[in-house]
Design a protein around this motif. Structure first.
Motif, short mmCIF file in Angstrom:
data_model
loop_
_atom_site.label_atom_id
_atom_site.label_comp_id
_atom_site.label_asym_id
_atom_site.label_seq_id
_atom_site.Cartn_x
_atom_site.Cartn_y
_atom_site.Cartn_z
N TRP A 177 -16.17 9.94 -8.31
CA TRP A 177 -14.99 9.03 -8.09
C TRP A 177 -15.07 8.67 -6.72
O TRP A 177 -15.11 7.37 -6.20
CB TRP A 177 -13.88 9.31 -8.77
N GLU A 178 -14.69 9.83 -5.89
CA GLU A 178 -14.63 9.73 -4.41
C GLU A 178 -15.65 8.80 -3.76
O GLU A 178 -15.35 7.94 -2.79
CB GLU A 178 -14.27 10.99 -3.82
N ALA A 179 -16.99 9.20 -4.09
CA ALA A 179 -18.09 8.80 -3.46
C ALA A 179 -18.04 7.34 -3.68
O ALA A 179 -18.46 6.38 -2.91
CB ALA A 179 -19.52 9.45 -3.94
N GLN A 180 -17.89 6.79 -5.10
CA GLN A 180 -17.84 5.47 -5.56
C GLN A 180 -16.90 4.60 -4.69
O GLN A 180 -17.10 3.57 -4.09
CB GLN A 180 -17.77 5.39 -6.99
N VAL A 181 -15.72 5.15 -4.70
CA VAL A 181 -14.52 4.52 -3.79
C VAL A 181 -14.89 4.36 -2.34
O VAL A 181 -14.78 3.28 -1.83
CB VAL A 181 -13.30 5.40 -3.83
N HIS A 182 -15.66 5.40 -1.72
CA HIS A 182 -15.78 5.23 -0.33
C HIS A 182 -17.03 4.04 0.01
O HIS A 182 -16.91 3.53 0.86
CB HIS A 182 -16.18 6.65 0.32
N ALA A 183 -17.92 4.00 -1.15
CA ALA A 183 -18.87 3.26 -1.10
C ALA A 183 -18.40 1.78 -1.12
O ALA A 183 -18.97 1.02 0.00
CB ALA A 183 -19.96 3.52 -1.90
N LEU A 184 -17.38 1.55 -1.99
CA LEU A 184 -16.99 0.16 -2.10
C LEU A 184 -16.02 -0.18 -0.67
O LEU A 184 -16.12 -1.32 -0.49
CB LEU A 184 -15.96 0.27 -3.44
N TYR A 185 -15.64 0.75 -0.24
CA TYR A 185 -14.61 0.48 0.98
C TYR A 185 -15.49 0.70 2.32
O TYR A 185 -14.86 1.22 3.05
CB TYR A 185 -13.54 1.09 0.95
N GLY A 212 -16.10 -3.61 -8.71
CA GLY A 212 -16.81 -2.21 -8.58
C GLY A 212 -15.70 -1.25 -8.88
O GLY A 212 -16.01 -0.21 -9.51
N LEU A 213 -14.72 -1.34 -8.60
CA LEU A 213 -13.63 -0.27 -8.96
C LEU A 213 -13.35 -0.21 -10.76
O LEU A 213 -13.40 0.85 -11.23
CB LEU A 213 -12.05 -0.62 -8.30
N GLY A 214 -13.47 -1.57 -11.16
CA GLY A 214 -13.41 -1.51 -12.65
C GLY A 214 -14.55 -0.81 -13.16
O GLY A 214 -14.40 -0.13 -14.26
N ARG A 215 -15.89 -1.19 -12.61
CA ARG A 215 -16.96 -0.33 -13.25
C ARG A 215 -16.92 1.17 -12.94
O ARG A 215 -17.29 1.75 -14.01
CB ARG A 215 -18.16 -1.13 -12.45
N ALA A 216 -16.37 1.56 -11.91
CA ALA A 216 -15.98 2.85 -11.38
C ALA A 216 -15.23 3.46 -12.34
O ALA A 216 -15.68 4.84 -13.00
CB ALA A 216 -15.90 3.09 -10.15
N VAL A 217 -14.04 3.00 -12.86
CA VAL A 217 -13.01 3.62 -13.58
C VAL A 217 -13.87 3.60 -14.96
O VAL A 217 -13.86 4.74 -15.60
CB VAL A 217 -11.90 2.57 -13.91
N ALA A 218 -14.68 2.66 -15.43
CA ALA A 218 -15.39 2.68 -16.81
C ALA A 218 -16.25 3.79 -17.07
O ALA A 218 -16.31 4.72 -17.90
CB ALA A 218 -15.95 1.62 -17.11
N MET A 219 -17.02 3.96 -15.90
CA MET A 219 -18.26 5.04 -15.60
C MET A 219 -17.42 6.41 -15.93
O MET A 219 -18.01 7.15 -16.52
CB MET A 219 -19.01 4.86 -14.44
#
Length: 269
Positions: free
Chosen positions: A63-71, A255-262
């Motif tokens: 999750w942290e990696a996904q968030v940092h990639a989005l921001y 992207g956050l919505g997709r990340a939450v789902a994943m």
């Protein structure tokens, strides 16, 4: 999703190198790299809350990696650069650089960035909102000019629109990720049901933020800023920045919505 108040994705067109250089100068004068870092800090904090509320705190390194990639600040800055590049003609670009690269313009930008950073503290945010409401009732000159600034740039309506659009994209991301079993009409209905709350929160944040930023300024500086905002160059700049912010926040929200789902599906939440 936080309203801020900040382009559709533009097709690249050939522009002279000097124009690109002037956009870079304007980016620096507007302190946009600093603004992006502040928005990133806000986003990382909000993503932590999403992890706690929606993933039971189990997002972990993925999750942290996904968030940092989005921001990603490079991507975020590039969206704003393209917005200014496409949205300002030569005259507007020159006028904006002249104003914001001046001592007065730099003072205003300094106060805006400092206020944005300070508003991350909820106590500061609450106090700023209360200060604006108190001074507005007393017809304080700074509060009057803050209200005129928000109205001139249509900032309340634009921020509400961006916030609701981002909320829609967040839910659409969850739906596309297989977590949310809602139709598009259901998502739209839910988003519109929150319009009143979003408007109230946006109103409070905007007026509190601008009061915090502009109260230390001389009235002459604030009047000059308002006059620039009312000019064709000021209106073009505001439009470009709003478009840029809309694209940036919509892409991140989806992207956050997709990340939450994943993450939710992966953790069987």
């Amino acid at each position: 999703m936080r309203a801020i108040a900040l382009v559709i994705t533009f097709c690249l067109t050939a522009m002279p190198l000097w124009a690109d250089a002037r956009v870079t100068v304007l980016m620096d004068a507007l302190r946009l790299p600093d603004l992006v870092q502040t928005i990133r800090a806000e986003g990382l904090r909000d993503a932590q809350a999403i992890n706690e509320d929606m993933l039971d705190g189990q997002g972990g390194p993925f999750w942290e990696a996904q968030v940092h990639a989005l921001y990603d600040p490079v991507v975020m800055t590039d969206v704003l650069f393209r917005a200014l590049q496409q949205g300002l003609d030569d005259d507007a670009l020159d006028a904006a650089v002249t104003f914001f690269d001046s001592l007065r313009g730099q003072r205003i930008m300094e106060m805006e960035i400092a206020a944005r950073q300070a508003m991350m503290d909820e106590a500061v945010q609450d106090a700023s909102i209360e200060t604006y409401d108190t001074l507005a009732k007393a017809n304080d000159p700074h509060a009057v000019l803050v209200a005129q600034f928000v109205q001139t740039n249509d900032l309340l309506e634009l921020n509400v629109a961006v916030a609701m659009s981002s909320s829609y994209q967040f839910y659409r991301g969850m739906a596309d990720g297989g977590l949310l079993k809602s139709s598009e009409s259901d998502i739209l209905s839910d988003v519109w049901a929150s319009e009143g709350t979003v408007r109230n929160e946006a109103r409070d944040w905007l007026f509190g933020y601008f009061m915090l930023a502009y109260q230390p300024l001389d009235l002459a500086d604030l009047q000059a800023y308002l006059a620039f905002s009312e000019s064709p160059a000021g209106q073009a700049l505001n439009t470009a920045l709003i478009f840029g912010s809309e694209t940036m926040f919509k892409d991140i929200a989806y992207g956050l919505g997709r990340a939450v789902a994943m993450n939710a599906v992966g953790n069987d939440i």
